[in-house]
Enzyme design. Structure first.
Site, PDB file in Angstrom:
ATOM      1  NE  ARG A  89      -2.478  -0.599   3.243  1.00 51.57           N
ATOM      2  CZ  ARG A  89      -1.908  -0.796   4.491  1.00 51.57           C
ATOM      3  NH1 ARG A  89      -1.635   0.690   4.764  1.00 51.57           N
ATOM      4  NH2 ARG A  89      -1.144  -1.321   5.399  1.00 51.57           N
ATOM      5  CE1 TYR A 245       1.038  -6.678  -4.294  1.00 51.25           C
ATOM      6  CE2 TYR A 245       0.149  -5.296  -1.589  1.00 51.25           C
ATOM      7  CZ  TYR A 245       0.724  -7.060  -1.835  1.00 51.25           C
ATOM      8  OH  TYR A 245       1.274  -7.881  -1.589  1.00 51.25           O
ATOM      9  CE  LYS A 254      -7.320  -3.676   5.535  1.00 54.53           C
ATOM     10  NZ  LYS A 254      -5.946  -4.242   5.455  1.00 54.53           N
ATOM     11  CG  HIS A 274      -6.894  -3.289  10.470  1.00 55.40           C
ATOM     12  ND1 HIS A 274      -5.396  -2.884   9.925  1.00 55.40           N
ATOM     13  CD2 HIS A 274      -6.895  -3.733   8.824  1.00 55.40           C
ATOM     14  CE1 HIS A 274      -5.035  -3.208   9.381  1.00 55.40           C
ATOM     15  NE2 HIS A 274      -5.935  -4.321   9.286  1.00 55.40           N
ATOM     16  CB  SER A 296      -0.718  -3.562   7.948  1.00 58.93           C
ATOM     17  OG  SER A 296      -1.743  -3.200   8.022  1.00 58.93           O
ATOM     18  CB  CYS A 298       0.287  -7.056  13.820  1.00 63.23           C
ATOM     19  SG  CYS A 298       1.536  -5.446  13.368  1.00 63.23           S
ATOM     20  CG  ASP A 321      -7.593  -7.404   6.727  1.00 64.73           C
ATOM     21  OD1 ASP A 321      -6.634  -7.526   7.443  1.00 64.73           O
ATOM     22  OD2 ASP A 321      -7.290  -6.414   5.862  1.00 64.73           O
ATOM     23  NE  ARG A 414      -0.539  -8.572   2.391  1.00 63.88           N
ATOM     24  CZ  ARG A 414      -0.296  -8.311   3.540  1.00 63.88           C
ATOM     25  NH1 ARG A 414      -1.828  -8.646   4.694  1.00 63.88           N
ATOM     26  NH2 ARG A 414      -0.149  -7.334   4.020  1.00 63.88           N
TER      27      ARG A 414
HETATM   28  P1  GTP Z   1      -2.289  -7.930   7.697  1.00 63.90           P
HETATM   29  O1  GTP Z   1      -3.008  -8.881   6.484  1.00 63.90           O
HETATM   30  O2  GTP Z   1      -1.576  -6.896   6.950  1.00 63.90           O
HETATM   31  O3  GTP Z   1      -3.591  -6.898   7.896  1.00 63.90           O
HETATM   32  O4  GTP Z   1      -1.366  -8.791   8.485  1.00 63.90           O
HETATM   33  P2  GTP Z   1      -2.711  -9.647   9.912  1.00 63.90           P
HETATM   34  O5  GTP Z   1      -2.671  -8.697  10.562  1.00 63.90           O
HETATM   35  O6  GTP Z   1      -3.457 -10.392   9.532  1.00 63.90           O
HETATM   36  O7  GTP Z   1      -0.883 -10.038  10.123  1.00 63.90           O
HETATM   37  P3  GTP Z   1      -0.343 -12.029  10.569  1.00 63.90           P
HETATM   38  O8  GTP Z   1      -1.093 -12.834  11.144  1.00 63.90           O
HETATM   39  O9  GTP Z   1      -0.406 -12.120   8.905  1.00 63.90           O
HETATM   40  O10 GTP Z   1       0.621 -11.943  10.363  1.00 63.90           O
HETATM   41  C1  GTP Z   1       2.302 -10.857  10.004  1.00 63.90           C
HETATM   42  C2  GTP Z   1       3.148 -11.838  10.584  1.00 63.90           C
HETATM   43  O11 GTP Z   1       3.596 -11.562  12.012  1.00 63.90           O
HETATM   44  C3  GTP Z   1       3.740 -13.023   9.962  1.00 63.90           C
HETATM   45  O12 GTP Z   1       4.710 -12.916   9.214  1.00 63.90           O
HETATM   46  C4  GTP Z   1       3.319 -13.956  11.438  1.00 63.90           C
HETATM   47  O13 GTP Z   1       3.940 -15.036  11.193  1.00 63.90           O
HETATM   48  C5  GTP Z   1       3.716 -13.237  12.388  1.00 63.90           C
HETATM   49  N1  GTP Z   1       2.899 -13.042  14.037  1.00 63.90           N
HETATM   50  C6  GTP Z   1       1.671 -13.762  13.898  1.00 63.90           C
HETATM   51  N2  GTP Z   1       1.180 -14.305  15.441  1.00 63.90           N
HETATM   52  C7  GTP Z   1       2.446 -14.064  15.793  1.00 63.90           C
HETATM   53  C8  GTP Z   1       2.578 -14.817  17.243  1.00 63.90           C
HETATM   54  O14 GTP Z   1       1.364 -14.383  17.847  1.00 63.90           O
HETATM   55  N3  GTP Z   1       3.464 -14.758  17.498  1.00 63.90           N
HETATM   56  C9  GTP Z   1       5.168 -13.782  16.652  1.00 63.90           C
HETATM   57  N4  GTP Z   1       6.294 -13.704  17.560  1.00 63.90           N
HETATM   58  N5  GTP Z   1       4.818 -13.525  15.233  1.00 63.90           N
HETATM   59  C10 GTP Z   1       3.845 -13.699  15.292  1.00 63.90           C
HETATM   60  C1  SPV Z   2      -2.993  -4.103   5.077  1.00 64.80           C
HETATM   61  O1  SPV Z   2      -1.843  -3.748   5.030  1.00 64.80           O
HETATM   62  O2  SPV Z   2      -3.141  -4.108   6.269  1.00 64.80           O
HETATM   63  C2  SPV Z   2      -3.481  -5.354   4.310  1.00 64.80           C
HETATM   64  C3  SPV Z   2      -2.984  -5.805   3.063  1.00 64.80           C
HETATM   65  O3  SPV Z   2      -4.850  -6.122   4.802  1.00 64.80           O
HETATM   66  S1  SPV Z   2      -4.173  -4.851   2.232  1.00 64.80           S
HETATM   67  O4  SPV Z   2      -4.574  -5.265   1.400  1.00 64.80           O
HETATM   68  O5  SPV Z   2      -2.654  -4.634   1.091  1.00 64.80           O
HETATM   69  O6  SPV Z   2      -4.207  -3.364   2.613  1.00 64.80           O
HETATM   70 MN    MN Z   3      -5.102  -5.534   6.739  1.00 65.24          MN
END
Ligand code: GTP
Ligand code: SPV
Ligand code: MN
Length: 630
Positions: A89, A245, A254, A274, A296, A298, A321, A414
């Site tokens: 983004r 993207y 979003k 979110h 994002s 996290c 999400d 992704r």
């Molecule tokens: P967006 O799709 O961008 O909104 O991200 P999200 O909030 O869904 O994050 P996602 O669950 O994809 O995790 C992002 C990164 O954080 C990944 O590389 C995970 O492996 C890492 N992660 C997720 N949960 C944990 C956790 O409990 N501990 C640790 N150390 N890392 C984590």
């Molecule tokens: C984020 O960045 O929080 C996502 C991926 O979930 S995107 O759809 O690119 O915003």
């Molecule tokens: Mn997101």
């Protein structure tokens, strides 16, 4: 009189009603299409019916153009490699456009730079469009994607129509939202929130043509120098140019569900956030739903698909999400997932961290910017051990070995995969009335000072906790490094209106007629002196859910107050079988928090200034009082 447009229909698919000419479409849609055709001058027009045959035809087209390559190791999976300049983004080029600036963004004090969104005047927005869109679809097809955010039979749902010149976007939107003829039919009936017949959010998207010179990556046309993403919440309109993207181009996500959505929610009295939604059943068989807002990259997808390590626990996924939620007539908060698929971060996803995602993504999935294996599969950092003899091509198409200095997959690579394929998808994930929510979690990446979990004292304090959220920057946007940034409510890049008004809106949710849920803050990312994570995370996070459920059930002796909120008592938090530093993980260092409280107060006062609600200022003052006499 516009150019002649050739209408295409997917072979073998018959629309339920004959819509083979644009003139039979609802008037507002017809006007939108005709206006956009005059502007963008596409060579073809294709109204999407959402059928399998249509999808197959588009995939064929994408393969021919080398936008995607097949992944024969799996069923119906493909890999797209984007331009290396179009991988995330672009927050700096994302604007909310309103008549009055203060409706869109908070006005910071003095000369402070606003950090909670960018505003553009409607006139400048028109100029930006005029500089980019005329003729931008020449030689391309304009696809018309009617889509629904939320189940078609839900009063919570909203309709949109995206026009785009990218077949990749059509195929991805088909995974991420409900698209096609059924949506067109619903466009002919009155909107549930009284917006009249034919109401929909208008979303115009083009990958664009660079102003000077040829497209750099013919398989992934884009115009990174002039990318711009405009939102007009007063007209429910989105205009996106220059990027293919995810968050920039799948406009239901979003742009609509959060930026336009939060603005609609403000008008109509509900919340667009979110957040993930999960259902958790405890060993006694009691099921509850919680939502959680993390910035994002996290941990939302991972938590939403958690495989709990504690015996007797079950987690089911409603969404990963975005949530749309409101209090029902009985004062119960209810939430839907407006999406239909997951657009998840690939790196770090493995059999050990997220086995549920691994059981979801190897069918009917479009991967973007992951690495490819010589046996027709995918690979990314932290996935699994490589099988011997298999070689890797990185996300840019170059040979890669484990010794290479660059990552195999882009850190923001992704998977785009249908939600219904998730083995733990909740039975009620498409329930038109949503699911009842009993807790709201906030969280972020906080390497120091912030305990694993704490509970807000009440709703108003919970709103402060959301407002004070901070997190390390990630690869999901264009930020560099790991700076700890403010990210209130995990919404910093996604507010559709003034953050001060947003805070007031959250505060206004608490009325005598509703049962507000408990609010918590979690942090899976605290590190020790050696820089190692103090908490194993992932499936072990169910121990935090276990404590949260005990709190919801008002179990006695489960919490002790600290200046920042309630933290677990030793007896009430299950660490059985783990080797962790309990005191270190839950400590609330007063010096750290005094600095933190000052910094947050400064941020809120400078950024939100006159629009900061008095209730939030009162929370800041009370926190200082508690910190000075702990
Ligand atoms: P967006 O799709 O961008 O909104 O991200 P999200 O909030 O869904 O994050 P996602 O669950 O994809 O995790 C992002 C990164 O954080 C990944 O590389 C995970 O492996 C890492 N992660 C997720 N949960 C944990 C956790 O409990 N501990 C640790 N150390 N890392 C984590
Ligand atoms: C984020 O960045 O929080 C996502 C991926 O979930 S995107 O759809 O690119 O915003
Ligand atoms: Mn997101």
């Amino acid at each position: 009189c516009g150019p002649k447009v050739h209408l295409q229909w997917a072979s073998g698919s018959q629309p339920v009603r004959k819509l083979s000419v644009v003139s039979l479409l609802p008037n507002k849609l017809k006007d939108f299409i005709e206006e956009s055709v005059r502007l963008c001058r596409p060579s073809n027009l294709h109204v999407c019916d959402g059928s399998d045959a249509e999808n197959a035809m588009l995939i064929e087209r994408l393969l021919e153009n080398h936008t995607i390559v097949p992944l024969p190791k799996y069923k119906n999976c493909f890999l797209a490699r984007s331009s290396p300049r179009d991988v995330a983004r672009v927050e700096s080029r994302t604007f909310i456009c309103t008549k009055n600036k203060r409706d869109a963004v908070n006005v910071p004090r003095g000369s402070t730079k606003g950090m909670l969104g960018n505003w553009m005047s409607l006139e400048d927005a028109d100029r930006a469009v005029a500089e980019r869109f005329p003729g931008c679809m020449e030689g391309r097809t304009m696809y018309v994607i009617p889509f629904s955010m939320g189940p078609l039979d839900s009063p919570y749902s909203k309709l949109g129509v995206q026009l785009t010149d990218s077949a990749y976007v059509v195929c991805s939107m088909r995974i991420m939202t409900r698209i096609g003829t059924k949506v067109l039919e619903k466009l002919d009936s009155p909107d549930d929130s009284g917006n009249g017949v034919g109401y929909f959010v208008k979303a115009l998207h083009s990958v664009g043509h660079p102003a000077d010179g040829p497209v750099q990556h013919p398989h992934w046309p884009c115009d990174p120098d002039r990318t711009i993403i405009l939102h007009k919440p007063e007209m429910d309109e989105i205009i996106s140019y220059g990027s293919g993207y995810g968050g920039n181009s799948l406009l239901g996500k979003k742009c609509f569900a959060l930026r336009i959505g939060s603005s609609i929610a403000h008008r109509e009295g509900w919340l667009a956030e979110h957040m993930l939604i999960l259902g958790v059943t405890n060993p006694k068989g009691r099921k509850r739903y919680v939502v959680a807002a993390f910035p994002s990259a996290c941990g939302k997808t991972n938590m939403a698909m958690m495989r709990p390590t504690l015996p007797g626990y079950k987690v089911e996924c409603v969404g990963d999400d975005i949530v749309w939620m409101r209090f029902d007539r009985n004062g119960q908060l209810r939430a839907i997932n407006p999406e239909f698929g997951f657009f998840g971060v690939a790196p770090g996803t493995s059999r050990t961290t997220n086995p549920v995602a691994m059981d979801t993504v190897f069918e009917n999935t479009i991967f973007t910017n992951v690495a490819q294996t010589s046996d027709g599969g995918v690979y990314w950092e932290g996935m699994d051990k490589l099988e011997p003899g298999v070689t890797i091509t990185d996300w840019q198409g170059n040979p890669w070995t484990p010794g290479s200095s660059t990552p195999a997959a882009h850190p923001n690579s992704r998977f785009c995969t249908p939600a219904e394929q998730c083995p733990i998808i909740d039975a009620d994930w498409q329930s038109p009335d949503g699911v009842p929510i009993d807790a709201i979690l906030f969280g972020g990446r906080r390497p120091s000072g912030v305990p694993l979990v704490y509970e807000a004292f009440d709703w108003k304090h919970g709103v402060y906790v959301g407002a004070s959220m901070k997190s390390e920057a990630t690869a999901a946007a264009e930020h560099k490094g790991k700076e700890i940034m403010h990210d209130p409510f995990a919404m910093r890049p996604f507010f559709g209106y003034n953050f001060g008004h947003y805070l007031q809106h959250w505060l206004s949710m608490e009325t005598p007629n509703v049962k507000v849920p408990k609010v918590f803050h979690v942090n899976w990312f605290r590190k020790d002196d050696q820089g190692k994570y103090m908490w194993p995370g992932y499936g072990e996070n169910c121990r935090v859910l276990d404590w949260i459920l005990r709190r919801i059930d008002n179990e006695p002796l489960t919490a002790q107050p600290t200046p920042i909120g309630y933290v677990p008592t030793r007896e009430s938090f299950d660490v059985h079988g783990l080797n962790i530093d309990f005191d270190g993980l839950f400590s609330v260092p007063i010096d750290f928090w005094t600095e933190e409280a000052k910094e947050v107060a400064n941020f809120l006062n400078e950024q939100v200034d006159e629009d900061l609600p008095k209730d939030v200022q009162d929370q800041i003052d009370s926190l200082f009082r508690r910190l000075s006499s702990p």
